[in-house]
Design a protein around this motif. Structure first.
Motif, PDB file in Angstrom:
ATOM      1  N   HIS A   1       4.764  -0.077  -0.367  1.00 55.61           N
ATOM      2  CA  HIS A   1       5.428  -0.670   0.765  1.00 55.61           C
ATOM      3  C   HIS A   1       4.614  -1.490   1.635  1.00 55.61           C
ATOM      4  CE1 HIS A   1       3.610   2.236   3.003  1.00 55.61           C
ATOM      5  NE2 HIS A   1       3.653   1.884   3.880  1.00 55.61           N
TER       6      HIS A   1
ATOM      7  N   ARG B   1       2.638   9.678  11.827  1.00 49.99           N
ATOM      8  CA  ARG B   1       2.191   9.522  10.483  1.00 49.99           C
ATOM      9  C   ARG B   1       1.589  11.364  10.805  1.00 49.99           C
ATOM     10  NH1 ARG B   1      -0.974   5.714  10.135  1.00 49.99           N
ATOM     11  NH2 ARG B   1      -0.004   3.959   9.072  1.00 49.99           N
TER      12      ARG B   1
ATOM     13  N   HIS C   1       0.750  -1.216   0.405  1.00 53.41           N
ATOM     14  CA  HIS C   1      -0.280  -0.123   0.193  1.00 53.41           C
ATOM     15  C   HIS C   1       1.215   0.932  -0.260  1.00 53.41           C
ATOM     16  CE1 HIS C   1       1.256  -0.978   3.738  1.00 53.41           C
ATOM     17  NE2 HIS C   1       0.940   0.673   4.951  1.00 53.41           N
TER      18      HIS C   1
ATOM     19  N   ASP D   1       0.694   4.839   1.834  1.00 58.42           N
ATOM     20  CA  ASP D   1      -0.261   5.910   2.949  1.00 58.42           C
ATOM     21  C   ASP D   1      -0.693   6.887   2.436  1.00 58.42           C
ATOM     22  OD1 ASP D   1       1.724   4.047   4.085  1.00 58.42           O
ATOM     23  OD2 ASP D   1       0.919   5.168   6.066  1.00 58.42           O
TER      24      ASP D   1
HETATM   25 FE   LIG Z   1       1.852   2.287   5.496  1.00 60.32          FE
END
Ligand SMILES: [Fe+2]
Ligand SMILES: O=C(O)CCC(=O)C(=O)O
Length: 301
Positions: A255, A282, A178, A180
């Motif tokens: 990743h 994040r 995926h 992010d």
């Molecule tokens: Fe991730």
């Protein structure tokens, strides 16, 4: 690790397709038997050109002889009985076949130990970012808090404006590929690995369409044309290391943590620990993403 171009034959009767290459199950580095030892034992039957990992388990190897007759002699002598020279293990041996497709060749990718070797712009890996004592303290802290059970791993979420996430992976559990989501998070993603190692694979797809993961904030690239249409790299993440994804690494590369119990890293089989805990940091985005990678960006749609 680059796998040889040989694989396990399909079907039960391996003896039908004679070849100079043998697929040997139940020995290998993961059970303490080096490729060199395997070569020495099989060398009694003729010239061994090479011994290779058959897959990522570390318990199956391909033995390549120069002559088909040597392979036949070794198969007849060693198959299905305990081998005293290999710790008394019972070997399961068949003739091996040439791997039929390019996609099978891509089953595995060589694993880099450093970010410079991996060579993805914007990706950094700092080894020993925390000390063993700090690692222990962090694990005690998270274990004192309630975990949220997902299907295969457990998570903890912290904060809102500044969003941290802690993931716990039992052995063999990974994470599907995926990116992010650009519209949800800003440009830097940090991930601190604790307790156990893993490898992380990176993929840059050349074409495809976005697909929203059910039950998550991430986006996946569904490649409608050809699944092998991507660049692949992989890096080893030891405990206490800090990974930073920025720029191209964060915005354009998927990743992925493969679902392995054992990772092959530079010809060594590295077993995942009883668990791996990662702290993922994040920052929540409050305006649309204006990255230079519109093809991978949900703010540009
Ligand atoms: Fe991730
Ligand atoms: O476990 C990790 O290191 C990465 C986790 C991750 O990619 C994510 O939660 O989005």
């Amino acid at each position: 690790m680059d796998l040889p171009r040989f694989a396990r034959p399909r079907g039960e009767n391996g003896s039908s397709s004679s070849s100079p290459n043998l697929y040997v199950a139940n020995c290998g580095p993961a059970v303490g038997i080096s490729h060199r030892t395997v070569a020495a034992v099989f060398g009694d039957f003729g010239d061994v050109k090479g011994v290779h990992a058959a897959d990522e388990t570390g318990t199956r190897v391909i033995v390549c002889f120069s002559e088909e007759s040597s392979a036949r002699a070794a198969l007849e002598a060693l198959h299905g009985r305990p081998c005293p020279l290999l710790g008394g293990r019972t070997l399961h041996i068949r003739y091996s076949i040439i791997r039929p497709s390019i996609s099978q060749l891509n089953d595995s990718v060589s694993v880099s130990l450093s970010a410079s070797e991996l060579n993805i712009p914007g990706l950094y890996l700092l080894h020993d970012f925390v000390t063993a004592k700090e690692e222990e303290e962090l694990l005690l802290e998270v274990d004192a808090r309630p975990w949220n059970n997902l299907a295969k791993r457990r998570v903890q979420h912290y904060g809102y404006e500044f969003c941290y996430q802690v993931n716990e992976y039992p052995p063999g559990v990974g994470l599907s590929p995926h990116i992010d989501t650009h519209s949800a998070f800003e440009g830097l993603i940090f991930s601190l690995s604790l307790a156990g190692p893993c490898i992380m694979e990176f993929r840059r797809y050349t074409e495809g369409t976005w697909h929203k993961c059910p039950s998550s904030i991430d986006l996946k690239m569904e490649n409608s044309v050809n699944d092998s249409n991507y660049l692949r790299r992989a890096i080893y993440l030891p405990p206490r290391s800090m990974l930073l994804l920025s720029g191209e690494a964060r915005y354009a590369w998927h990743h992925y943590i493969p679902h392995h119990k054992i990772d092959m890293v530079k010809d060594s089989a590295i077993r995942r620990g009883p668990r791996r805990v990662s702290f993922t940091f994040r920052k929540v985005r409050t305006d649309p993403c204006r990255c230079k990678f519109p093809h991978y960006c949900d703010s540009h749609r």
